[in-house]
Design a protein around this motif. Structure first.
Motif, PDB file in Angstrom:
ATOM      1  N   ASN A  82       0.828  -1.216   0.000  1.00 50.04           N
ATOM      2  CA  ASN A  82       0.000   0.000   0.000  1.00 50.04           C
ATOM      3  C   ASN A  82       0.863   1.267   0.000  1.00 50.04           C
ATOM      4  O   ASN A  82       0.413   2.333   0.408  1.00 50.04           O
ATOM      5  N   LEU A  86      -0.042   5.430   0.830  1.00 49.52           N
ATOM      6  CA  LEU A  86       0.609   6.192   1.893  1.00 49.52           C
ATOM      7  C   LEU A  86       1.424   7.350   1.313  1.00 49.52           C
ATOM      8  O   LEU A  86       1.450   8.451   1.888  1.00 49.52           O
ATOM      9  N   LYS A  89      -0.843  10.269   0.579  1.00 47.14           N
ATOM     10  CA  LYS A  89      -1.221  10.987   1.793  1.00 47.14           C
ATOM     11  C   LYS A  89      -0.097  11.905   2.247  1.00 47.14           C
ATOM     12  O   LYS A  89      -0.332  13.050   2.661  1.00 47.14           O
ATOM     13  N   GLY A 109       7.188   8.379   6.210  1.00 50.72           N
ATOM     14  CA  GLY A 109       6.057   8.062   7.078  1.00 50.72           C
ATOM     15  C   GLY A 109       6.461   8.071   8.544  1.00 50.72           C
ATOM     16  O   GLY A 109       5.725   8.567   9.403  1.00 50.72           O
ATOM     17  N   TRP A 113       4.605  10.260  11.179  1.00 49.41           N
ATOM     18  CA  TRP A 113       3.724   9.539  12.104  1.00 49.41           C
ATOM     19  C   TRP A 113       4.459   8.899  13.279  1.00 49.41           C
ATOM     20  O   TRP A 113       3.818   8.434  14.224  1.00 49.41           O
ATOM     21  N   ALA A 116       3.697   4.994  14.830  1.00 43.62           N
ATOM     22  CA  ALA A 116       2.344   4.670  14.347  1.00 43.62           C
ATOM     23  C   ALA A 116       2.360   4.245  12.886  1.00 43.62           C
ATOM     24  O   ALA A 116       1.428   3.588  12.415  1.00 43.62           O
ATOM     25  N   VAL A 117       3.420   4.602  12.160  1.00 43.33           N
ATOM     26  CA  VAL A 117       3.487   4.224  10.748  1.00 43.33           C
ATOM     27  C   VAL A 117       3.610   2.711  10.593  1.00 43.33           C
ATOM     28  O   VAL A 117       3.199   2.154   9.571  1.00 43.33           O
ATOM     29  N   ASP A 119       2.043   0.210  11.844  1.00 45.47           N
ATOM     30  CA  ASP A 119       0.777  -0.497  11.631  1.00 45.47           C
ATOM     31  C   ASP A 119       0.021   0.001  10.408  1.00 45.47           C
ATOM     32  O   ASP A 119      -0.972  -0.596  10.000  1.00 45.47           O
ATOM     33  N   LYS A 120       0.464   1.098   9.831  1.00 39.05           N
ATOM     34  CA  LYS A 120      -0.150   1.578   8.589  1.00 39.05           C
ATOM     35  C   LYS A 120       0.386   0.797   7.374  1.00 39.05           C
ATOM     36  O   LYS A 120      -0.227   0.827   6.304  1.00 39.05           O
ATOM     37  N   SER A 122       1.068  -2.155   4.960  1.00 43.91           N
ATOM     38  CA  SER A 122       0.451  -3.417   4.560  1.00 43.91           C
ATOM     39  C   SER A 122       1.427  -4.123   3.634  1.00 43.91           C
ATOM     40  O   SER A 122       1.723  -3.645   2.541  1.00 43.91           O
ATOM     41  N   HIS A 222       0.593  -3.936  16.631  1.00 43.57           N
ATOM     42  CA  HIS A 222      -0.637  -4.359  15.956  1.00 43.57           C
ATOM     43  C   HIS A 222      -1.332  -5.431  16.781  1.00 43.57           C
ATOM     44  O   HIS A 222      -0.711  -6.429  17.166  1.00 43.57           O
TER      45      HIS A 222
END
Length: 599
Positions: A82, A86, A89, A109, A113, A116-117, A119-120, A122, A222
């Motif tokens: 993904n 990202l 964004k 990222g 972030w 926190a990045v 778990d963003k 994929s 996660h």
């Protein structure tokens, strides 16, 4: 997809650390044939190494270790499916990118972030990220543990690498219990390895290293949700169909051709059909590869041909015979990073894939675990019943003259490990005792107290089987075997059935909808009933295996290695193997326990 390594040691000269990291990367060069790179920072005594297998952004701008804003440095192994989402964004937030790589998306990222990045993301990933602003380094592993990342954190020194072999010249002391683990499981369960001070980073976790104190903490980034949202069969089928289609499309993102391993079963057949649809839309041709055997008992050619009639594929087909197997078998054994009772088959399929210059393939790993393809899904009822019996009755099982029934003994552990070993245990404790010349009580003590995750409470029988197969069998055997055998040839294996969105969906479906079906993997089959030919799903299950039982009995190299064993019980079992009374996988285990795997 790559190989990574690094050392952070404020008590060691940077030049020496750099030399060691370069040596570690050289040991893993097979996994990154497209180049190498290194990063050093004298202030924090940081050395990162990287071996590259280029699949996204093939240019020099994708080179690693990669630096962003002179603040963040990464050495990354994996693929982020993904990353374009990202990236968009982050661009909307004003960030600018200088590469087309997914690696840079992680860096920027993280700059925005923070942790926190993680778990963003994929995809499948294992990386080290050095943050100069906080004087910290992070080791991070993906939510499903698809990519390996091993570490040692002792004496205020952090060492990490993608393979255990990379540590062997730095940390030589063996884990005293690895042979017990291996003989019981047929693999070495995470987080353990054959080396005393080397562990596997748990999936969905990150290790934060503090450069000032030389200490570390582990954090989970996660947590799976098991909120049941789907109770209707029709809704589940529609969601499964759409989510798997999207997952396959994501896993085909690359700047190099992607192939599919076509065995002839449901999982590989479905991936081939779906990947062909995606590639046709993209104006590209799919690549497929199959291995067959002259022995009809092991050949799946008829099923492969059934799928090939439906797709526009450039197909590579090979017939593996005993002489070719014997020629390459020693190389396959030497390729093992950790002992395993399986994995040789994976070496050969990747060997043939490499002959055609392809770098990446889709694999069906995960479908059996998620959708109920194993016999364990039918056996959890008996597991629950037997587990309720008193300890003394279960312990009496060792006196039964049946290997299968003897495994009931493991249930007296009254824990997750006991249930798994009852279902898939390799050697029983009395056999391990004779092979290693140690008492059964010590074996029980080691196995009962393994530091592995416990199965959640309140799971139904099918969900229990899925949890055990996913978190123990697939995690510790299938994924590890696939990784080191494929990377030995510089091949990346992508696993769409472990897509983050699909896993979340499966957890949200009510158990009766997932597993209460008249046929194995019923939900998966029915979701694609209009696409999968009946011949593919209406057939006996056949695992991807070779005629090992016949070949290994006659293999000169294997027999010579087994002959070196001096253990009396091992000699008896080897004699049984030669007579055809012992499964080849147990002979393989004896070889690995009593012989050193080549570096």
């Amino acid at each position: 997809m790559c190989r990574i390594a690094g050392i952070i040691d404020k008590h060691q000269d940077l030049t020496l650390s750099s030399a060691k990291v370069k040596e570690m990367c050289a040991i893993m060069a097979h996994g990154g044939p497209d180049g190498e790179g290194f990063y050093e920072n004298a202030n924090d005594n940081v050395v990162f190494g990287h071996r590259r297998l280029a699949l996204i952004d093939l240019s020099i701008t994708g080179h690693q270790p990669m630096i962003h804003d002179d603040k963040y440095v990464i050495s990354f192994n994996g693929e982020i499916y993904n990353y374009l989402i990202l990236k968009k964004k982050l661009q909307d937030l004003g960030f600018q990118f200088r590469t087309k790589s997914d690696t840079e998306v992680i860096l920027i990222g993280f700059a925005y972030w923070g942790t926190a990045v993680f778990d963003k993301l994929s995809g499948m990933f294992a990386f080290a990220l050095y943050d100069k602003t906080t004087n910290s380094t992070y080791l991070v592993r993906d939510q499903s543990g698809i990519k390996p990342l091993y570490y040692s954190a002792i004496d205020q020194r952090l060492i990490f690498a993608s393979e255990v072999k990379a540590f062997k010249k730095l940390l030589k002391e063996e884990n005293p219990n690895w042979k017990i683990y291996f003989l019981a499981f047929g693999h070495i369960p995470e987080p353990y390895t054959t080396l005393k001070d080397v562990l596997m980073l748990p999936k969905a976790q990150y290790l934060k290293w503090d450069h000032q104190t030389g200490t570390h903490e582990l954090h989970c980034f996660h947590k799976e949700s098991h909120d049941i949202l789907i109770h209707k069969v029709e809704a589940a089928q529609e969601k499964v169909k759409n989510t798997i289609e999207d997952a396959v499309a994501r896993h085909l993102i690359a700047d190099e051709p992607i192939g599919v391993f076509l065995s002839g079963g449901i999982d590989s057949g479905l991936l081939t059909l779906l990947a062909d649809e995606v590639q046709n839309k993209n104006g590209q041709q799919l690549h497929t590869i199959s291995i067959n055997f002259k022995d009809e008992q092991f050949s799946e050619k008829a099923y492969q041909d059934c799928i090939l009639k439906e797709v526009n594929s450039k197909h590579y087909e090979y017939t593996l015979d005993e002489s070719t197997f014997a020629e390459h078998f020693p190389s396959a054994l030497a390729a093992m990073d950790q002992p395993t009772a399986d994995g040789i088959n994976s070496w050969f399929i990747n060997y043939y894939a490499k002959l055609n210059g392809l770098k990446a393939f889709l694999s069906g790993i995960g479908a059996d675990e998620l959708f109920g393809g194993y016999p364990s899904f039918d056996r959890m009822g008996i597991v629950s019943f037997l587990s309720s019996l008193p300890h003394f009755m279960l312990k009496m099982a060792l006196k039964i003259n049946s290997v299968t029934l003897k495994r009931t003994y493991y249930l007296h552990y009254k824990n997750t490990i006991g249930k798994y070993l009852f279902l898939r245990g390799f050697f029983t404790p009395d056999e391990i005792s004779k092979l290693l010349d140690i008492p059964v009580s010590k074996i029980d003590g080691v196995l009962k107290n393994l530091s592995i995750a416990n199965m959640p409470n309140a799971l139904g029988n099918g969900e229990q089987a899925s949890w055990l197969e996913t978190n123990l069998y697939m995690q510790n055997q299938l994924l590890k075997d696939t990784d080191f055998m494929s990377m030995q040839h510089g091949i990346e294996i992508r696993v769409p059935f472990l897509d983050k969105e699909l896993l979340g969906l499966i957890n949200s479906i009510a158990e009766p909808v997932k597993y209460k079906n008249t046929k194995k993997k019923g939900l998966l089959i029915d979701s694609f009933i209009n696409l999968l030919p009946r011949k593919i799903w209406d057939r006996p299950k056949m695992g991807f295996t070779f005629p090992f039982q016949h070949w290994l009995k006659d293999d000169q190299y294997f027999q010579q290695q087994l002959a070196k064993c001096n253990n009396q019980r091992a000699k008896e079992l080897i004699a049984n193997f030669k007579k055809g009374d012992l499964h080849w996988s147990k002979a393989m285990a004896i070889y690995q326990v009593f012989n050193t795997i080549d570096d």
